[in-house]
Design a protein around this motif. Structure first.
Motif, PDB file in Angstrom:
ATOM      1  N   ASN A  94     -34.967 -10.789  21.673  1.00  0.00           N
ATOM      2  CA  ASN A  94     -34.153 -11.760  22.082  1.00  0.00           C
ATOM      3  C   ASN A  94     -34.719 -13.346  22.241  1.00  0.00           C
ATOM      4  OD1 ASN A  94     -31.621 -10.312  21.825  1.00  0.00           O
ATOM      5  ND2 ASN A  94     -31.919  -9.369  24.084  1.00  0.00           N
ATOM      6  N   LEU A  95     -36.009 -13.129  22.722  1.00  0.00           N
ATOM      7  CA  LEU A  95     -36.742 -14.515  22.822  1.00  0.00           C
ATOM      8  C   LEU A  95     -36.873 -14.907  21.507  1.00  0.00           C
ATOM      9  CD1 LEU A  95     -39.294 -13.558  25.667  1.00  0.00           C
ATOM     10  CD2 LEU A  95     -37.316 -15.255  25.592  1.00  0.00           C
ATOM     11  N   ALA A  96     -37.303 -14.174  20.392  1.00  0.00           N
ATOM     12  CA  ALA A  96     -37.584 -14.505  19.140  1.00  0.00           C
ATOM     13  C   ALA A  96     -36.293 -15.317  18.602  1.00  0.00           C
ATOM     14  CB  ALA A  96     -37.967 -13.673  18.280  1.00  0.00           C
ATOM     15  N   GLY A 118     -40.332 -23.717  27.234  1.00  0.00           N
ATOM     16  CA  GLY A 118     -40.416 -22.463  28.167  1.00  0.00           C
ATOM     17  C   GLY A 118     -40.220 -21.127  27.268  1.00  0.00           C
ATOM     18  N   ILE A 119     -39.322 -21.218  26.639  1.00  0.00           N
ATOM     19  CA  ILE A 119     -38.848 -19.774  25.855  1.00  0.00           C
ATOM     20  C   ILE A 119     -40.102 -19.384  24.993  1.00  0.00           C
ATOM     21  CG2 ILE A 119     -37.555 -18.869  24.118  1.00  0.00           C
ATOM     22  CD1 ILE A 119     -35.360 -20.598  24.828  1.00  0.00           C
ATOM     23  N   GLU A 120     -40.688 -20.480  24.534  1.00  0.00           N
ATOM     24  CA  GLU A 120     -42.195 -20.102  23.710  1.00  0.00           C
ATOM     25  C   GLU A 120     -43.175 -19.651  24.617  1.00  0.00           C
ATOM     26  OE1 GLU A 120     -42.667 -23.949  21.667  1.00  0.00           O
ATOM     27  OE2 GLU A 120     -41.447 -23.098  19.742  1.00  0.00           O
ATOM     28  N   ALA A 121     -43.369 -20.201  25.725  1.00  0.00           N
ATOM     29  CA  ALA A 121     -44.290 -19.802  26.753  1.00  0.00           C
ATOM     30  C   ALA A 121     -43.952 -18.256  27.088  1.00  0.00           C
ATOM     31  CB  ALA A 121     -44.316 -20.674  27.770  1.00  0.00           C
ATOM     32  N   THR A 122     -42.940 -17.937  27.379  1.00  0.00           N
ATOM     33  CA  THR A 122     -42.413 -16.774  27.697  1.00  0.00           C
ATOM     34  C   THR A 122     -42.598 -15.699  26.722  1.00  0.00           C
ATOM     35  OG1 THR A 122     -40.426 -17.778  29.145  1.00  0.00           O
ATOM     36  CG2 THR A 122     -40.527 -15.178  28.770  1.00  0.00           C
ATOM     37  N   ARG A 124     -44.995 -16.089  24.470  1.00  0.00           N
ATOM     38  CA  ARG A 124     -46.516 -15.797  24.217  1.00  0.00           C
ATOM     39  C   ARG A 124     -47.040 -14.903  25.454  1.00  0.00           C
ATOM     40  NH1 ARG A 124     -46.123 -21.437  23.203  1.00  0.00           N
ATOM     41  NH2 ARG A 124     -46.824 -21.891  25.139  1.00  0.00           N
ATOM     42  N   GLU A 125     -46.406 -15.269  26.659  1.00  0.00           N
ATOM     43  CA  GLU A 125     -46.942 -14.148  27.783  1.00  0.00           C
ATOM     44  C   GLU A 125     -46.531 -12.859  27.451  1.00  0.00           C
ATOM     45  OE1 GLU A 125     -48.550 -13.322  31.250  1.00  0.00           O
ATOM     46  OE2 GLU A 125     -48.546 -15.350  30.124  1.00  0.00           O
ATOM     47  N   ILE A 126     -45.058 -12.575  26.688  1.00  0.00           N
ATOM     48  CA  ILE A 126     -44.992 -11.205  26.435  1.00  0.00           C
ATOM     49  C   ILE A 126     -46.044 -10.517  25.298  1.00  0.00           C
ATOM     50  CG2 ILE A 126     -43.196  -9.675  25.143  1.00  0.00           C
ATOM     51  CD1 ILE A 126     -41.154 -11.041  26.804  1.00  0.00           C
ATOM     52  N   ASP A 127     -46.331 -11.346  24.393  1.00  0.00           N
ATOM     53  CA  ASP A 127     -47.297 -10.930  23.250  1.00  0.00           C
ATOM     54  C   ASP A 127     -48.531 -10.724  23.825  1.00  0.00           C
ATOM     55  OD1 ASP A 127     -45.520 -11.160  21.312  1.00  0.00           O
ATOM     56  OD2 ASP A 127     -46.122 -13.290  20.848  1.00  0.00           O
ATOM     57  N   LYS A 128     -48.963 -11.559  25.143  1.00  0.00           N
ATOM     58  CA  LYS A 128     -50.297 -11.366  25.530  1.00  0.00           C
ATOM     59  C   LYS A 128     -50.098  -9.911  26.324  1.00  0.00           C
ATOM     60  CE  LYS A 128     -53.140 -12.908  29.608  1.00  0.00           C
ATOM     61  NZ  LYS A 128     -53.128 -14.077  30.474  1.00  0.00           N
ATOM     62  N   VAL A 129     -49.071  -9.563  27.246  1.00  0.00           N
ATOM     63  CA  VAL A 129     -48.946  -8.260  27.877  1.00  0.00           C
ATOM     64  C   VAL A 129     -49.087  -7.153  26.926  1.00  0.00           C
ATOM     65  CG1 VAL A 129     -47.626  -7.214  29.320  1.00  0.00           C
ATOM     66  CG2 VAL A 129     -48.086  -9.556  29.766  1.00  0.00           C
ATOM     67  N   PHE A 130     -48.320  -7.236  25.973  1.00  0.00           N
ATOM     68  CA  PHE A 130     -48.395  -6.162  24.802  1.00  0.00           C
ATOM     69  C   PHE A 130     -49.836  -6.021  24.219  1.00  0.00           C
ATOM     70  CE2 PHE A 130     -43.668  -6.749  23.003  1.00  0.00           C
ATOM     71  CZ  PHE A 130     -43.306  -6.095  24.194  1.00  0.00           C
TER      72      PHE A 130
END
Length: 193
Positions: A94-96, A118-122, A124-130
């Motif tokens: 959904n973010l993408a 803000g959406i792009e930062a969120t 990136r953060e999800i990708d980092k956690v993944f």
């Protein structure tokens, strides 16, 4: 006098032999006694060998159970987040979609710049956690269809691509370490009619 000394000794021997099975007792023939003792010794050796084998099998089975338990524990640690990761993939999708839905001319608009950032930062953060949890995106575009990682949703006639090549990705696929979390939903090229 020798008869008196021998008699208590014979009684003591008889008392000791009361609990011994008859096949081990000497019935007067030395050959039979030796044969019985040899048979008993052979039986004891056989029982000992059988017990050794059973002990070895039990040790091997115990070691196998221990290894299986260690592997199960390691798998549980490595793949504990699988259910949660599968559920959170829809959030990443959904973010993408949200980022893709913002037109290019609005990305430079001062009103939308903060929202898009803000959406792009969120994302990136999800990708980092993944990445921290061993979750990685499956490569699909331009690669041959891999049924272990890609799910072909449709075939599209194409002169520019080899048949069976992924030419469109409808939904990203993910792996968790070396296991498939979700296949990539793709469209593949086919020969034009």
């Amino acid at each position: 006098m020798s008869d008196n000394k021998q008699q208590p000794h014979d009684e003591a021997v008889e008392n000791e032999l009361k609990g011994v099975p008859e096949e081990f007792l000497d019935d007067g023939g030395d050959d039979d006694a030796e044969g019985g003792l040899e048979e008993a010794l052979a039986q004891l050796r056989n029982d000992l060998e059988t017990s050794k084998q059973e002990t070895l099998y039990a040790k091997a089975e115990t070691q196998n159970v221990r290894r299986r338990a260690e592997k199960d524990i390691a798998d549980a640690r490595a793949y504990a987040a699988t259910g949660f990761a599968r559920d959170i993939l829809s959030v990443a999708d959904n973010l993408a979609r949200a980022i893709d839905a913002v037109p290019a001319d609005l990305r430079d608009d001062d009103k939308f710049k903060g929202l898009v950032a803000g959406i792009e930062a969120t994302q990136r953060e999800i990708d980092k956690v993944f990445g921290q949890h061993g979750i990685s995106r499956i490569a699909a575009m331009g690669l041959p269809l891999d049924p272990n990682q890609h799910q072909a949703m449709m075939e599209i006639p194409s002169k520019d691509h080899e048949p069976g090549t992924v030419i469109q990705e409808m939904q990203a696929g993910y792996m968790i370490r070396d296991r498939l979390l979700r296949p990539a939903m793709v469209a593949v090229a086919k020969k034009p009619d």
